[in-house]
Design an enzyme around this catalytic site. Structure first.
Site, PDB file in Angstrom:
ATOM      1  N   LYS A 220      20.034  -3.437 -43.340  1.00  0.00           N
ATOM      2  CA  LYS A 220      19.605  -4.377 -44.370  1.00  0.00           C
ATOM      3  C   LYS A 220      20.433  -4.181 -45.648  1.00  0.00           C
ATOM      4  CE  LYS A 220      15.682  -5.747 -47.187  1.00  0.00           C
ATOM      5  NZ  LYS A 220      14.268  -5.656 -47.494  1.00  0.00           N
ATOM      6  N   GLU A 226      23.415   7.297 -42.653  1.00  0.00           N
ATOM      7  CA  GLU A 226      23.558   7.514 -41.209  1.00  0.00           C
ATOM      8  C   GLU A 226      24.334   6.363 -40.560  1.00  0.00           C
ATOM      9  OE1 GLU A 226      20.823   7.766 -43.016  1.00  0.00           O
ATOM     10  OE2 GLU A 226      19.426   9.256 -42.224  1.00  0.00           O
ATOM     11  N   GLY A 277      12.549  -3.923 -43.949  1.00  0.00           N
ATOM     12  CA  GLY A 277      13.293  -3.304 -42.847  1.00  0.00           C
ATOM     13  C   GLY A 277      12.467  -3.167 -41.581  1.00  0.00           C
ATOM     14  N   ARG A 278      11.236  -2.672 -41.700  1.00  0.00           N
ATOM     15  CA  ARG A 278      10.418  -2.447 -40.503  1.00  0.00           C
ATOM     16  C   ARG A 278       9.801  -3.743 -39.983  1.00  0.00           C
ATOM     17  NH1 ARG A 278       8.801   0.070 -44.922  1.00  0.00           N
ATOM     18  NH2 ARG A 278       6.858  -0.523 -45.952  1.00  0.00           N
ATOM     19  N   GLU A 363       5.166   4.201 -42.429  1.00  0.00           N
ATOM     20  CA  GLU A 363       6.008   3.852 -43.572  1.00  0.00           C
ATOM     21  C   GLU A 363       5.317   2.779 -44.418  1.00  0.00           C
ATOM     22  OE1 GLU A 363      10.697   4.037 -43.863  1.00  0.00           O
ATOM     23  OE2 GLU A 363      10.140   2.030 -43.267  1.00  0.00           O
ATOM     24  N   HIS A 394      -0.251  13.939 -18.499  1.00  0.00           N
ATOM     25  CA  HIS A 394       0.204  15.237 -17.998  1.00  0.00           C
ATOM     26  C   HIS A 394       0.827  16.067 -19.108  1.00  0.00           C
ATOM     27  CE1 HIS A 394      -0.621  14.052 -13.866  1.00  0.00           C
ATOM     28  NE2 HIS A 394      -0.229  12.843 -14.279  1.00  0.00           N
ATOM     29  N   LYS A 503      16.812  11.598 -49.513  1.00  0.00           N
ATOM     30  CA  LYS A 503      18.176  11.051 -49.475  1.00  0.00           C
ATOM     31  C   LYS A 503      19.008  11.617 -50.622  1.00  0.00           C
ATOM     32  CE  LYS A 503      16.857   6.526 -47.577  1.00  0.00           C
ATOM     33  NZ  LYS A 503      16.797   5.088 -47.803  1.00  0.00           N
TER      34      LYS A 503
HETATM   35  O1  F6P Z   1      14.972   5.078 -45.408  1.00  0.00           O
HETATM   36  C1  F6P Z   1      14.016   4.216 -44.855  1.00  0.00           C
HETATM   37  C2  F6P Z   1      14.597   2.867 -44.609  1.00  0.00           C
HETATM   38  O2  F6P Z   1      14.866   2.231 -45.810  1.00  0.00           O
HETATM   39  C3  F6P Z   1      13.709   2.010 -43.743  1.00  0.00           C
HETATM   40  O3  F6P Z   1      12.719   1.369 -44.456  1.00  0.00           O
HETATM   41  C4  F6P Z   1      14.691   1.102 -43.117  1.00  0.00           C
HETATM   42  O4  F6P Z   1      14.157   0.454 -41.981  1.00  0.00           O
HETATM   43  C5  F6P Z   1      15.808   2.061 -42.791  1.00  0.00           C
HETATM   44  O5  F6P Z   1      15.819   2.946 -43.877  1.00  0.00           O
HETATM   45  C6  F6P Z   1      17.152   1.457 -42.578  1.00  0.00           C
HETATM   46  O6  F6P Z   1      17.596   0.770 -43.713  1.00  0.00           O
HETATM   47  P1  F6P Z   1      18.822  -0.217 -43.629  1.00  0.00           P
HETATM   48  O7  F6P Z   1      18.487  -1.308 -42.665  1.00  0.00           O
HETATM   49  O8  F6P Z   1      19.021  -0.734 -45.014  1.00  0.00           O
HETATM   50  O9  F6P Z   1      20.019   0.561 -43.157  1.00  0.00           O
END
Ligand code: F6P
Length: 535
Positions: A220, A226, A277-278, A363, A394, A503
């Site tokens: 987003k 990452e 995002g979620r 979240e 199990h 972060k």
């Molecule tokens: O750090 C949490 C978060 O902001 C989530 O809410 C989001 O889904 C995820 O990181 C990924 O964010 P992005 O889509 O901006 O890379």
């Protein structure tokens, strides 16, 4: 002002009801006393049948919960979301994922209508003007993305599609692609890389060739460390292994089109800051799903979610499944003080549903302050965990049956299997029913070790079959139930400030791991850092 739940008269009545009788509620007695209990506490919602009868609830308590919802102005708050009001007030954003699954005729909703809706909703919702969403933007982007998805599916030269994203840019699409594998075109493999641990990307790249791989960079913000690290490494690998034509082999799914351009990606599908995002699998972030199941399948996913939206929006609270589930969540968390909920999808295809729901619930509702930033005197989101059945049986079901804590279980099952192997499905369903039955009935045994206390609650969600539209409805059901409990708690379910601190600290520590500078750090971090210095 929304009234916070603990300040309503209904909250006090619920507490009194809990102390005077509900805390001694016994499911076995309740079924014995009421032959209609199953009918009373079950209902059909779009694509999802729900049996709530094995929960620690009676008509009186549920009525009080509906009263609580009304006193907390739940319906006004819901209508404010559907009107496009900026209810994510800490970020001044609307909550617009629902507009992504409107059917074309509904695209005519315009800001003026939304403003009227807010005005008509009364004082409780009036605070949410102005409108920030323009739903008419949605359809053209959707059409472009679906045309691209169908073109990728038809392109025999592309054998591997690698989605690089994390959190909402990974969990929803991954869960849905696995769930709908039965509908996927053969011949293309979809991979999901989320972890910054290079092991994950390296493992996927080892299976790919640059000329036959499409990378989707899903973020987003297009700033997430990452994802950016994995995206850079993927691009370096592509170029180093002879890949040419980045515009054909890389696409970005993002609200930050400029950053994608700077990264060197020219094929970009955008979305908007009013998509959380979620809650973003319905947007361009859903491209891997559309590649897997095709444009018609993706539209069916949206349509199923839209049916659940319509149900949530119009069904009376008493027959509104997301409302009933969300209120039950409040009942369990704040009165029974249950700390967790276990998700048990009796479907291997739904194996990533628990992980997806963890982000959605924890979240969204893992918050400790109310809308005004004041500390809450009551608990919010439970811990969610789960594994597909029968595997969970199990592993950790021992604790669910005989542990000292009560953990409500949520079963998800499919009436029809997604495969043709004889003999399996009856065994699978029998286990789901048997576990729910065992949790409720228990088993008396004077020996102690073999005693099952029973009276352990569960909800049973049943889909006729796992299809794009039923999956859409199931996901939307969960989104709305999280909305309901968050609304009752008076929190902002749509921000996530709690992820920021780590972060910032990681950026500082990353530099120290190279320099070896442990100055000013706490003793534990400094000690560990010295053992981990990156040479
Ligand atoms: O750090 C949490 C978060 O902001 C989530 O809410 C989001 O889904 C995820 O990181 C990924 O964010 P992005 O889509 O901006 O890379």
């Amino acid at each position: 002002m929304r009234m916070r739940c603990d300040k309503t008269p209904a909250w006090a009545e619920l507490q009194a009801q809990f102390e005077s009788s509900a805390q001694r509620f016994d499911l076995r007695r309740a079924f014995a006393a009421d032959a209609q209990r199953f009918d009373r506490f079950s209902q059909q919602a779009p694509h999802v049948f729900a049996d709530l009868s094995k929960n620690l609830i009676d008509t009186e308590s549920e009525q009080l919960l509906f009263t609580l919802a009304r006193q907390c102005a739940l319906e006004d708050y819901r209508d404010a979301m559907f009107a496009g009001a900026p209810i994510n007030h800490t970020e001044q954003r609307a909550v617009g994922h629902i507009f992504l699954r409107n059917q074309p005729e509904d695209q005519l909703i315009r800001a003026s209508k939304a403003i009227n809706t807010i005005a008509n909703a009364g004082a409780q919702a009036a605070q949410f003007a102005p409108v920030l969403v323009e739903p008419a933007l949605v359809e053209p982007v959707l059409q472009a993305m679906l045309a691209y998805a169908d073109a990728v599916r038809a392109d025999a030269r592309i054998t591997d599609v690698v989605n690089i994203g994390i959190g909402g840019s990974d969990l929803g699409p991954q869960m849905a692609v696995l769930a709908l594998a039965e509908f996927a075109a053969p011949g293309q493999r979809l991979h999901f890389v989320s972890n910054v641990d290079g092991q994950e990307l390296a493992g996927v790249l080892a299976q790919c060739k640059p000329e036959s791989t499409l990378f989707l960079i899903a973020s987003k913000t297009f700033t997430t460390t990452e994802t950016m690290t994995n995206a850079r490494s993927a691009k370096e690998w592509f170029e180093a292994t002879g890949g040419t034509d980045t515009s054909r082999h890389f696409a970005a799914l993002t609200t930050n089109v400029a950053a994608a351009g700077q990264f060197g990606i020219t094929t970009t599908f955008g979305f908007w800051d009013w998509v959380g995002g979620r809650y973003s699998l319905w947007s361009a972030i859903g491209l891997p799903i559309a590649i897997a199941i095709g444009s018609a399948g993706f539209r069916a996913l949206l349509a199923g979610a839209h049916e659940m939206d319509a149900h949530f929006r119009s069904a009376p609270l008493e027959h509104n499944l997301p409302v009933r589930l969300g209120l039950l969540d409040v009942w369990y968390r704040n009165f029974y003080r249950f700390t967790s909920r276990s998700i048990a999808p009796y479907s291997s295809a739904l194996r990533r549903l628990p992980a997806y729901l963890q982000q959605l619930e924890m979240e969204s509702n893992g918050k400790r302050v109310d809308a005004d930033g004041q500390a809450l005197p009551f608990d919010t989101a439970p811990v969610l965990c789960g594994e597909p059945g029968t595997n969970g049986q199990h592993a950790y079901f021992q604790m669910l049956h005989q542990g000292t804590s009560v953990v409500p279980v949520e079963f998800v099952a499919l009436a029809k299997p997604g495969h043709g192997l004889p003999g399996h499905h009856a065994k699978l369903l029998a286990n789901a029913l048997a576990q729910a039955q065992a949790l409720m009935l228990g088993k008396a045994d004077s020996g102690g070790h073999k005693h099952f206390p029973g009276n352990r609650p569960s909800t049973f969600l049943l889909l006729d079959a796992l299809t794009p539209d039923s999956l859409g409805a199931l996901i939307a059901l969960h989104e709305h139930r999280v909305f309901v409990s968050g609304a009752i708690w008076g929190i902002n379910s749509f921000d996530q400030w709690g992820v920021e601190l780590g972060k910032v600290l990681a950026t500082d520590i990353e530099a120290r791991l190279v320099s070896g500078d442990a100055g000013g750090l706490d003793g534990s971090t400094a000690g560990l850092l010295r053992k981990m210095l990156v040479k």
